[in-house]
Motif scaffolding. Structure first.
Motif, PDB file in Angstrom:
ATOM      1  N   ARG A 137     -21.971 -22.401 -22.680  1.00 19.62           N
ATOM      2  CA  ARG A 137     -22.300 -23.294 -23.794  1.00 19.62           C
ATOM      3  C   ARG A 137     -22.789 -22.488 -25.000  1.00 19.62           C
ATOM      4  N   GLY A 138     -23.921 -22.873 -25.587  1.00 15.77           N
ATOM      5  CA  GLY A 138     -24.407 -22.153 -26.756  1.00 15.77           C
ATOM      6  C   GLY A 138     -23.635 -22.509 -28.014  1.00 15.77           C
ATOM      7  N   PRO A 139     -23.911 -21.800 -29.119  1.00 17.15           N
ATOM      8  CA  PRO A 139     -23.207 -22.067 -30.388  1.00 17.15           C
ATOM      9  C   PRO A 139     -21.703 -21.870 -30.235  1.00 17.15           C
ATOM     10  N   TRP A 140     -20.949 -22.594 -31.050  1.00 22.29           N
ATOM     11  CA  TRP A 140     -19.493 -22.498 -30.986  1.00 22.29           C
ATOM     12  C   TRP A 140     -19.023 -21.189 -31.608  1.00 22.29           C
ATOM     13  N   ALA A 141     -18.111 -20.517 -30.923  1.00 22.85           N
ATOM     14  CA  ALA A 141     -17.547 -19.274 -31.457  1.00 22.85           C
ATOM     15  C   ALA A 141     -16.544 -19.605 -32.560  1.00 22.85           C
ATOM     16  N   GLU A 142     -16.698 -18.955 -33.713  1.00 21.96           N
ATOM     17  CA  GLU A 142     -15.801 -19.228 -34.831  1.00 21.96           C
ATOM     18  C   GLU A 142     -14.495 -18.444 -34.736  1.00 21.96           C
ATOM     19  N   ASP A 143     -14.541 -17.250 -34.128  1.00 21.63           N
ATOM     20  CA  ASP A 143     -13.344 -16.422 -34.085  1.00 21.63           C
ATOM     21  C   ASP A 143     -12.357 -16.879 -33.021  1.00 21.63           C
ATOM     22  N   GLU A 144     -12.870 -17.460 -31.906  1.00 15.80           N
ATOM     23  CA  GLU A 144     -12.011 -17.963 -30.838  1.00 15.80           C
ATOM     24  C   GLU A 144     -12.474 -19.373 -30.482  1.00 15.80           C
ATOM     25  N   PRO A 145     -12.103 -20.372 -31.283  1.00 11.51           N
ATOM     26  CA  PRO A 145     -12.602 -21.740 -31.040  1.00 11.51           C
ATOM     27  C   PRO A 145     -12.169 -22.275 -29.694  1.00 11.51           C
ATOM     28  N   TRP A 146     -13.124 -22.910 -29.007  1.00  9.25           N
ATOM     29  CA  TRP A 146     -12.874 -23.505 -27.689  1.00  9.25           C
ATOM     30  C   TRP A 146     -12.529 -24.973 -27.874  1.00  9.25           C
ATOM     31  N   ASN A 147     -11.376 -25.392 -27.343  1.00 11.69           N
ATOM     32  CA  ASN A 147     -10.933 -26.776 -27.504  1.00 11.69           C
ATOM     33  C   ASN A 147     -10.806 -27.504 -26.173  1.00 11.69           C
ATOM     34  N   GLY A 148     -11.602 -27.109 -25.190  1.00 11.35           N
ATOM     35  CA  GLY A 148     -11.587 -27.792 -23.897  1.00 11.35           C
ATOM     36  C   GLY A 148     -10.720 -27.080 -22.882  1.00 11.35           C
ATOM     37  N   TRP A 149     -10.742 -27.634 -21.656  1.00 11.92           N
ATOM     38  CA  TRP A 149     -10.054 -27.027 -20.523  1.00 11.92           C
ATOM     39  C   TRP A 149      -8.599 -27.464 -20.412  1.00 11.92           C
ATOM     40  N   TRP A 150      -8.133 -28.371 -21.273  1.00 13.86           N
ATOM     41  CA  TRP A 150      -6.922 -29.138 -20.972  1.00 13.86           C
ATOM     42  C   TRP A 150      -5.693 -28.725 -21.764  1.00 13.86           C
ATOM     43  N   GLY A 151      -5.754 -27.632 -22.501  1.00 10.05           N
ATOM     44  CA  GLY A 151      -4.596 -27.206 -23.279  1.00 10.05           C
ATOM     45  C   GLY A 151      -4.452 -27.992 -24.566  1.00 10.05           C
ATOM     46  N   ASP A 152      -3.255 -27.898 -25.163  1.00  7.25           N
ATOM     47  CA  ASP A 152      -3.029 -28.511 -26.468  1.00  7.25           C
ATOM     48  C   ASP A 152      -2.891 -30.026 -26.408  1.00  7.25           C
ATOM     49  N   ASN A 153      -2.600 -30.570 -25.226  1.00  4.26           N
ATOM     50  CA  ASN A 153      -2.384 -32.018 -25.086  1.00  4.26           C
ATOM     51  C   ASN A 153      -3.274 -32.562 -23.971  1.00  4.26           C
ATOM     52  N   PRO A 154      -4.556 -32.779 -24.250  1.00  3.73           N
ATOM     53  CA  PRO A 154      -5.471 -33.281 -23.225  1.00  3.73           C
ATOM     54  C   PRO A 154      -5.034 -34.659 -22.723  1.00  3.73           C
ATOM     55  N   THR A 183     -23.669 -32.617 -27.627  1.00  2.00           N
ATOM     56  CA  THR A 183     -23.955 -31.193 -27.736  1.00  2.00           C
ATOM     57  C   THR A 183     -25.168 -30.976 -28.629  1.00  2.00           C
ATOM     58  N   HIS A 184     -25.771 -29.794 -28.518  1.00  2.00           N
ATOM     59  CA  HIS A 184     -26.862 -29.413 -29.424  1.00  2.00           C
ATOM     60  C   HIS A 184     -26.343 -28.681 -30.660  1.00  2.00           C
ATOM     61  N   HIS A 185     -25.053 -28.381 -30.691  1.00  2.22           N
ATOM     62  CA  HIS A 185     -24.518 -27.522 -31.744  1.00  2.22           C
ATOM     63  C   HIS A 185     -23.442 -28.259 -32.542  1.00  2.22           C
ATOM     64  N   PRO A 186     -23.671 -28.467 -33.837  1.00  2.00           N
ATOM     65  CA  PRO A 186     -22.701 -29.231 -34.655  1.00  2.00           C
ATOM     66  C   PRO A 186     -21.374 -28.504 -34.782  1.00  2.00           C
ATOM     67  N   ARG A 187     -20.329 -29.307 -34.947  1.00  2.00           N
ATOM     68  CA  ARG A 187     -18.973 -28.770 -35.098  1.00  2.00           C
ATOM     69  C   ARG A 187     -18.096 -29.863 -35.692  1.00  2.00           C
ATOM     70  N   ALA A 188     -17.135 -29.493 -36.494  1.00  3.86           N
ATOM     71  CA  ALA A 188     -16.188 -30.458 -37.044  1.00  3.86           C
ATOM     72  C   ALA A 188     -15.302 -31.003 -35.933  1.00  3.86           C
ATOM     73  N   ALA A 189     -14.824 -32.220 -36.117  1.00  3.38           N
ATOM     74  CA  ALA A 189     -13.941 -32.837 -35.128  1.00  3.38           C
ATOM     75  C   ALA A 189     -12.673 -32.008 -34.949  1.00  3.38           C
ATOM     76  N   VAL A 190     -12.139 -32.055 -33.729  1.00  3.23           N
ATOM     77  CA  VAL A 190     -10.926 -31.310 -33.390  1.00  3.23           C
ATOM     78  C   VAL A 190      -9.861 -32.308 -32.959  1.00  3.23           C
ATOM     79  N   GLU A 191      -8.784 -32.384 -33.714  1.00  2.00           N
ATOM     80  CA  GLU A 191      -7.683 -33.290 -33.400  1.00  2.00           C
ATOM     81  C   GLU A 191      -6.633 -32.542 -32.579  1.00  2.00           C
ATOM     82  N   MET A 192      -6.281 -33.088 -31.429  1.00  2.69           N
ATOM     83  CA  MET A 192      -5.340 -32.463 -30.517  1.00  2.69           C
ATOM     84  C   MET A 192      -4.037 -33.259 -30.482  1.00  2.69           C
ATOM     85  N   GLU A 193      -3.060 -32.742 -29.767  1.00  2.00           N
ATOM     86  CA  GLU A 193      -1.809 -33.463 -29.584  1.00  2.00           C
ATOM     87  C   GLU A 193      -2.034 -34.706 -28.721  1.00  2.00           C
ATOM     88  N   GLY A 194      -1.157 -35.685 -28.861  1.00  2.00           N
ATOM     89  CA  GLY A 194      -1.172 -36.846 -27.984  1.00  2.00           C
ATOM     90  C   GLY A 194      -2.210 -37.893 -28.308  1.00  2.00           C
TER      91      GLY A 194
END
Length: 219
Positions: free
Chosen positions: A84-101, A111-122
């Motif tokens: 967990r911890g702060p979100w990495a900016e150089d290698e953003p983590w978008n979950g365990w499920w690939g490009d199409n969760p 979460t305790h750490h703010p981040r902009a919304a992430v829009e995925m496929e599907g």
């Protein structure tokens, strides 16, 4: 009327994930076995764009678990990454499920750490909420548009919603394995007045499905 629901697989010794979670083993050591009952089902395979599969007593339970969901909530531990911890900016983590969760609706990550919304496929969009479980639920209900909100996990976040009296339906898929450690579901409920009314029990292949309505003070 929309409901706040949780369907979650749990071991006989009370764990919803095994110990030593890693990128190679997102559910911890032995945790993948919690879902051995679902993966062979045709309904599960169809959801993941796969053909074939079985039809059994678990089929209708699984189909119900994915029906009428307009939005979901999950904890940072379920979304990841490990540590967990702060979100990495150089290698953003978008979950365990690939490009199409597999969700295909808005998911609100506590979460305790703010981040902009992430829009995925599907149709899946991950929103990151730093205002706690009630804020995440309020946003999920608004996004759900009258449909149900699913609390997907992990164990800590489900326990928080249960203790706060914010969960309407809890369905446990009890799997006959012993994990011996990891993430437990029903720890730290404190002195909250939570009562469960069993409304269904289904015996499946390698699993028992136990459905409860949640009754608590003030409801």
């Amino acid at each position: 009327m929309s409901k706040v629901r949780c369907h979650i697989s749990i071991s006989l010794d009370g764990y919803v994930a095994g110990p030593r979670q890693s990128e190679e083993e997102p559910l911890g050591v032995g945790g993948e076995g919690l879902h051995d009952w679902a993966i062979p089902l045709a309904a599960w395979r169809e959801l993941h764009d796969l053909e074939g599969g079985a039809v059994s007593a678990s089929t209708s339970v699984f189909e119900e678990s994915t029906d009428n969901i307009g939005a979901a909530v999950m904890g940072r531990g379920m979304f990841g990454p490990v540590g967990r911890g702060p979100w990495a900016e150089d290698e953003p983590w978008n979950g365990w499920w690939g490009d199409n969760p597999p969700y295909h609706y808005p998911v609100f990550v506590v979460t305790h750490h703010p981040r902009a919304a992430v829009e995925m496929e599907g149709g899946t969009t991950f929103h990151f909420v730093t205002g706690g479980i009630e804020s995440a639920l309020a946003q999920a209900k608004e996004a759900a548009g009258g449909k149900d909100v699913m609390v997907w996990g992990g164990g800590q976040i489900v326990g928080q919603y249960l203790a706060a009296g914010l969960l309407d339906v809890l369905e446990l898929h009890v799997v006959p394995i012993l994990l011996g450690g990891g993430s437990r579901l029903l720890d730290d409920l404190g002195d909250t007045d939570v009562r469960l009314e069993q409304v269904r029990a289904v015996e499946g292949d390698g699993v028992a499905h136990l459905k409860y309505l949640v009754r608590s003070s003030g409801r």
